[in-house]
Design a protein around this motif. Structure first.
Motif, PDB file in Angstrom:
ATOM      1  N   ALA A  42       0.845  -1.197   0.000  1.00 27.75           N
ATOM      2  CA  ALA A  42       0.000   0.000   0.000  1.00 27.75           C
ATOM      3  C   ALA A  42       0.879   1.245   0.000  1.00 27.75           C
ATOM      4  CB  ALA A  42      -0.919  -0.002   1.217  1.00 27.75           C
ATOM      5  N   SER A  43       0.365   2.298  -0.593  1.00 29.90           N
ATOM      6  CA  SER A  43       1.098   3.565  -0.571  1.00 29.90           C
ATOM      7  C   SER A  43       1.009   4.215   0.796  1.00 29.90           C
ATOM      8  CB  SER A  43       0.541   4.514  -1.636  1.00 29.90           C
ATOM      9  OG  SER A  43      -0.840   4.763  -1.416  1.00 29.90           O
ATOM     10  N   GLY A  44      -0.002   3.835   1.554  1.00 31.44           N
ATOM     11  CA  GLY A  44      -0.162   4.358   2.899  1.00 31.44           C
ATOM     12  C   GLY A  44      -1.261   3.633   3.634  1.00 31.44           C
ATOM     13  N   SER A  45      -1.240   3.752   4.947  1.00 24.80           N
ATOM     14  CA  SER A  45      -2.265   3.128   5.779  1.00 24.80           C
ATOM     15  C   SER A  45      -2.615   4.087   6.901  1.00 24.80           C
ATOM     16  CB  SER A  45      -1.752   1.809   6.363  1.00 24.80           C
ATOM     17  OG  SER A  45      -2.703   1.242   7.258  1.00 24.80           O
ATOM     18  N   GLY A  46      -3.901   4.147   7.237  1.00 25.53           N
ATOM     19  CA  GLY A  46      -4.353   5.014   8.311  1.00 25.53           C
ATOM     20  C   GLY A  46      -5.289   4.269   9.243  1.00 25.53           C
ATOM     21  N   LEU A  47      -5.288   4.684  10.485  1.00 22.47           N
ATOM     22  CA  LEU A  47      -6.141   4.049  11.487  1.00 22.47           C
ATOM     23  C   LEU A  47      -6.890   5.133  12.251  1.00 22.47           C
ATOM     24  CD1 LEU A  47      -5.242   1.081  13.761  1.00 22.47           C
ATOM     25  CD2 LEU A  47      -6.227   3.136  14.770  1.00 22.47           C
ATOM     26  N   THR A  48      -8.194   4.989  12.317  1.00 18.69           N
ATOM     27  CA  THR A  48      -9.034   5.969  13.001  1.00 18.69           C
ATOM     28  C   THR A  48      -9.785   5.285  14.132  1.00 18.69           C
ATOM     29  OG1 THR A  48      -9.328   7.358  11.051  1.00 18.69           O
ATOM     30  CG2 THR A  48     -10.999   7.532  12.754  1.00 18.69           C
ATOM     31  N   VAL A 110      -9.784  12.202  -3.500  1.00 18.34           N
ATOM     32  CA  VAL A 110      -8.754  11.205  -3.224  1.00 18.34           C
ATOM     33  C   VAL A 110      -8.081  10.742  -4.524  1.00 18.34           C
ATOM     34  CG1 VAL A 110      -8.338   8.914  -2.245  1.00 18.34           C
ATOM     35  CG2 VAL A 110      -9.914  10.477  -1.124  1.00 18.34           C
ATOM     36  N   TYR A 111      -8.869  10.625  -5.579  1.00 12.34           N
ATOM     37  CA  TYR A 111      -8.319  10.215  -6.870  1.00 12.34           C
ATOM     38  C   TYR A 111      -7.276  11.222  -7.350  1.00 12.34           C
ATOM     39  CZ  TYR A 111      -8.354   8.036 -11.513  1.00 12.34           C
ATOM     40  OH  TYR A 111      -7.993   7.373 -12.657  1.00 12.34           O
ATOM     41  N   ALA A 112      -7.542  12.484  -7.104  1.00 12.71           N
ATOM     42  CA  ALA A 112      -6.604  13.528  -7.531  1.00 12.71           C
ATOM     43  C   ALA A 112      -5.268  13.424  -6.813  1.00 12.71           C
ATOM     44  CB  ALA A 112      -7.223  14.902  -7.288  1.00 12.71           C
ATOM     45  N   SER A 113      -5.257  12.789  -5.645  1.00 11.49           N
ATOM     46  CA  SER A 113      -4.015  12.621  -4.892  1.00 11.49           C
ATOM     47  C   SER A 113      -3.219  11.399  -5.339  1.00 11.49           C
ATOM     48  CB  SER A 113      -4.324  12.508  -3.402  1.00 11.49           C
ATOM     49  OG  SER A 113      -4.944  11.262  -3.112  1.00 11.49           O
ATOM     50  N   GLY A 114      -3.765  10.652  -6.307  1.00 11.82           N
ATOM     51  CA  GLY A 114      -3.053   9.493  -6.835  1.00 11.82           C
ATOM     52  C   GLY A 114      -3.545   8.152  -6.341  1.00 11.82           C
ATOM     53  N   VAL A 115      -4.521   8.139  -5.446  1.00 12.14           N
ATOM     54  CA  VAL A 115      -5.057   6.882  -4.920  1.00 12.14           C
ATOM     55  C   VAL A 115      -5.990   6.248  -5.943  1.00 12.14           C
ATOM     56  CG1 VAL A 115      -6.493   5.844  -3.121  1.00 12.14           C
ATOM     57  CG2 VAL A 115      -4.846   7.639  -2.536  1.00 12.14           C
ATOM     58  N   ARG A 116      -5.841   4.943  -6.136  1.00 10.08           N
ATOM     59  CA  ARG A 116      -6.668   4.237  -7.103  1.00 10.08           C
ATOM     60  C   ARG A 116      -7.483   3.102  -6.489  1.00 10.08           C
ATOM     61  NH1 ARG A 116      -5.618   8.244  -8.911  1.00 10.08           N
ATOM     62  NH2 ARG A 116      -4.627   8.824 -10.869  1.00 10.08           N
ATOM     63  N   ALA A 117      -7.124   2.683  -5.281  1.00 12.57           N
ATOM     64  CA  ALA A 117      -7.853   1.609  -4.599  1.00 12.57           C
ATOM     65  C   ALA A 117      -7.790   1.857  -3.095  1.00 12.57           C
ATOM     66  CB  ALA A 117      -7.264   0.247  -4.937  1.00 12.57           C
ATOM     67  N   VAL A 118      -8.901   1.559  -2.415  1.00 13.96           N
ATOM     68  CA  VAL A 118      -8.974   1.751  -0.965  1.00 13.96           C
ATOM     69  C   VAL A 118      -9.638   0.530  -0.337  1.00 13.96           C
ATOM     70  CG1 VAL A 118      -9.771   3.219   0.920  1.00 13.96           C
ATOM     71  CG2 VAL A 118      -9.246   4.242  -1.300  1.00 13.96           C
ATOM     72  N   PHE A 119      -9.081   0.099   0.787  1.00 13.45           N
ATOM     73  CA  PHE A 119      -9.633  -1.053   1.499  1.00 13.45           C
ATOM     74  C   PHE A 119      -9.769  -0.672   2.973  1.00 13.45           C
ATOM     75  CE2 PHE A 119      -6.975  -2.425  -2.025  1.00 13.45           C
ATOM     76  CZ  PHE A 119      -7.890  -3.134  -2.790  1.00 13.45           C
ATOM     77  N   LEU A 130     -14.687   0.057  17.549  1.00 15.26           N
ATOM     78  CA  LEU A 130     -13.614   0.941  18.007  1.00 15.26           C
ATOM     79  C   LEU A 130     -13.162   1.921  16.934  1.00 15.26           C
ATOM     80  CD1 LEU A 130     -11.376  -1.657  19.899  1.00 15.26           C
ATOM     81  CD2 LEU A 130     -13.317  -0.343  20.755  1.00 15.26           C
ATOM     82  N   GLY A 131     -13.243   1.510  15.666  1.00 13.06           N
ATOM     83  CA  GLY A 131     -12.757   2.392  14.610  1.00 13.06           C
ATOM     84  C   GLY A 131     -12.542   1.648  13.317  1.00 13.06           C
ATOM     85  N   MET A 132     -11.555   2.111  12.525  1.00 12.06           N
ATOM     86  CA  MET A 132     -11.325   1.534  11.197  1.00 12.06           C
ATOM     87  C   MET A 132      -9.837   1.553  10.874  1.00 12.06           C
ATOM     88  SD  MET A 132     -13.940   3.773  11.563  1.00 12.06           S
ATOM     89  CE  MET A 132     -13.429   5.280  10.734  1.00 12.06           C
ATOM     90  N   LEU A 133      -9.429   0.610  10.040  1.00 18.04           N
ATOM     91  CA  LEU A 133      -8.084   0.559   9.486  1.00 18.04           C
ATOM     92  C   LEU A 133      -8.203   0.651   7.969  1.00 18.04           C
ATOM     93  CD1 LEU A 133      -4.984   0.025   9.740  1.00 18.04           C
ATOM     94  CD2 LEU A 133      -5.525  -2.421   9.538  1.00 18.04           C
ATOM     95  N   ASP A 134      -7.511   1.589   7.361  1.00 18.08           N
ATOM     96  CA  ASP A 134      -7.613   1.818   5.916  1.00 18.08           C
ATOM     97  C   ASP A 134      -6.281   1.589   5.218  1.00 18.08           C
ATOM     98  OD1 ASP A 134     -10.270   2.620   6.153  1.00 18.08           O
ATOM     99  OD2 ASP A 134      -9.718   4.703   6.507  1.00 18.08           O
ATOM    100  N   LEU A 135      -6.367   1.037   4.018  1.00 19.53           N
ATOM    101  CA  LEU A 135      -5.201   0.854   3.154  1.00 19.53           C
ATOM    102  C   LEU A 135      -5.445   1.590   1.849  1.00 19.53           C
ATOM    103  CD1 LEU A 135      -4.795  -2.995   3.642  1.00 19.53           C
ATOM    104  CD2 LEU A 135      -3.325  -1.238   4.666  1.00 19.53           C
ATOM    105  N   PHE A 136      -4.448   2.339   1.390  1.00 17.18           N
ATOM    106  CA  PHE A 136      -4.549   3.093   0.144  1.00 17.18           C
ATOM    107  C   PHE A 136      -3.501   2.578  -0.835  1.00 17.18           C
ATOM    108  CE2 PHE A 136      -5.837   5.776   3.667  1.00 17.18           C
ATOM    109  CZ  PHE A 136      -7.032   6.311   3.237  1.00 17.18           C
ATOM    110  N   ARG A 137      -3.930   2.347  -2.075  1.00 16.60           N
ATOM    111  CA  ARG A 137      -3.012   1.888  -3.118  1.00 16.60           C
ATOM    112  C   ARG A 137      -3.054   2.830  -4.316  1.00 16.60           C
ATOM    113  NH1 ARG A 137      -3.574  -4.749  -3.704  1.00 16.60           N
ATOM    114  NH2 ARG A 137      -1.978  -5.275  -2.139  1.00 16.60           N
TER     115      ARG A 137
END
Length: 241
Positions: A42-48, A110-119, A130-137
């Motif tokens: 993934a290009s990045g991962s975030g947790l909320t 988000v597409y404009a930032s280069g992201v093409r897939a999100v999980f 409790l929240g969410m874990l996201d993956l960006f590709r």
């Protein structure tokens, strides 16, 4: 499954600690995001972490750009992580542009930032969310079966880490791990109440107006809240015909 958990814990343990950042759950979450991004290409991962019925959010991310993507969903009130939290099910978007109708504001941004897939994966145990874990590709494509198992395990480990951190905090003290990176903390609640009074509306409408303002002015929601509390920003009721 135990082997996968041990593998994930090993990957997290290999992530370096941030310079000058004290050890704790906040650092554990940042390292978990870094390990997840590396292991899942993934290009990045975030947790909320969502607290008090989703009214407050705490985010960890691999880098500032990903943190901004994570925060954008909270500002707009739409996106994969919002749906994952609401439905309690993973939201897998292998081709982001195909979801434009589903999230008409979020996807173009988000597409404009280069992201093409999100999980997005919900963080939950039993009935508790409790929240969410996201993956960006940056490339389209679905997660493989092995990658999906790994992602779900990262989410499971995140839940265990959050609960363990909470259990070891003194009563009434979060030890800093729930500090809001949006910079708002309690100010977000205070600002919401102030805007509600200004508009003569309810809390939901107050939050919607703050989110809309943050998005329209390309600002963080927490910064908008701080301006409201400091009385540098006020909201006027919308005049209806």
């Amino acid at each position: 499954m135990a082997d996968v958990v041990r593998h994930v814990e090993m990957l997290i343990g290999q992530e370096p600690a941030a310079d000058g950042e004290p050890a704790g759950v906040a650092d554990d979450m940042r390292r978990l995001c870094g390990a997840a991004a590396r292991a899942l290409s993934a290009s990045g991962s975030g947790l909320t972490v969502m607290v008090q019925d989703g009214m407050r959010a705490v985010t960890a991310a691999t880098d500032p750009a990903t943190e901004r993507l994570e925060e954008l969903q909270l500002t707009l009130g739409e996106g994969p992580c919002i749906d994952a939290y609401a439905t309690r099910r993973p939201v897998l978007i292998p081709d982001l542009i195909a979801a434009t109708t589903r999230w008409p504001i979020y996807v173009p941004a988000v597409y404009a930032s280069g992201v093409r897939a999100v999980f997005a994966f919900p963080l939950q145990i039993g009935a508790a969310r409790l929240g969410m874990l996201d993956l960006f590709r940056t490339e389209t494509g679905m997660l493989s079966a092995d990658e999906l198992t790994l992602a779900l395990t990262f989410a499971e480990v995140a839940v265990a880490t959050l609960l363990d951190g909470h259990d070891h905090s003194p009563v009434g003290d979060t030890g800093g791990w729930l500090d809001d990176p949006l910079g708002s903390r309690a100010e977000l609640f205070q600002a919401q109440g102030m805007v509600m009074v200004q508009l003569g509306s309810n809390l939901a409408e107050a939050m919607a107006r703050m989110r809309a303002y943050a998005y329209a002015h390309d600002r963080r929601l927490g910064d908008v809240a701080l301006d409201v509390v400091a009385r540098r920003l006020t909201f006027a009721p919308i005049e209806r015909p």
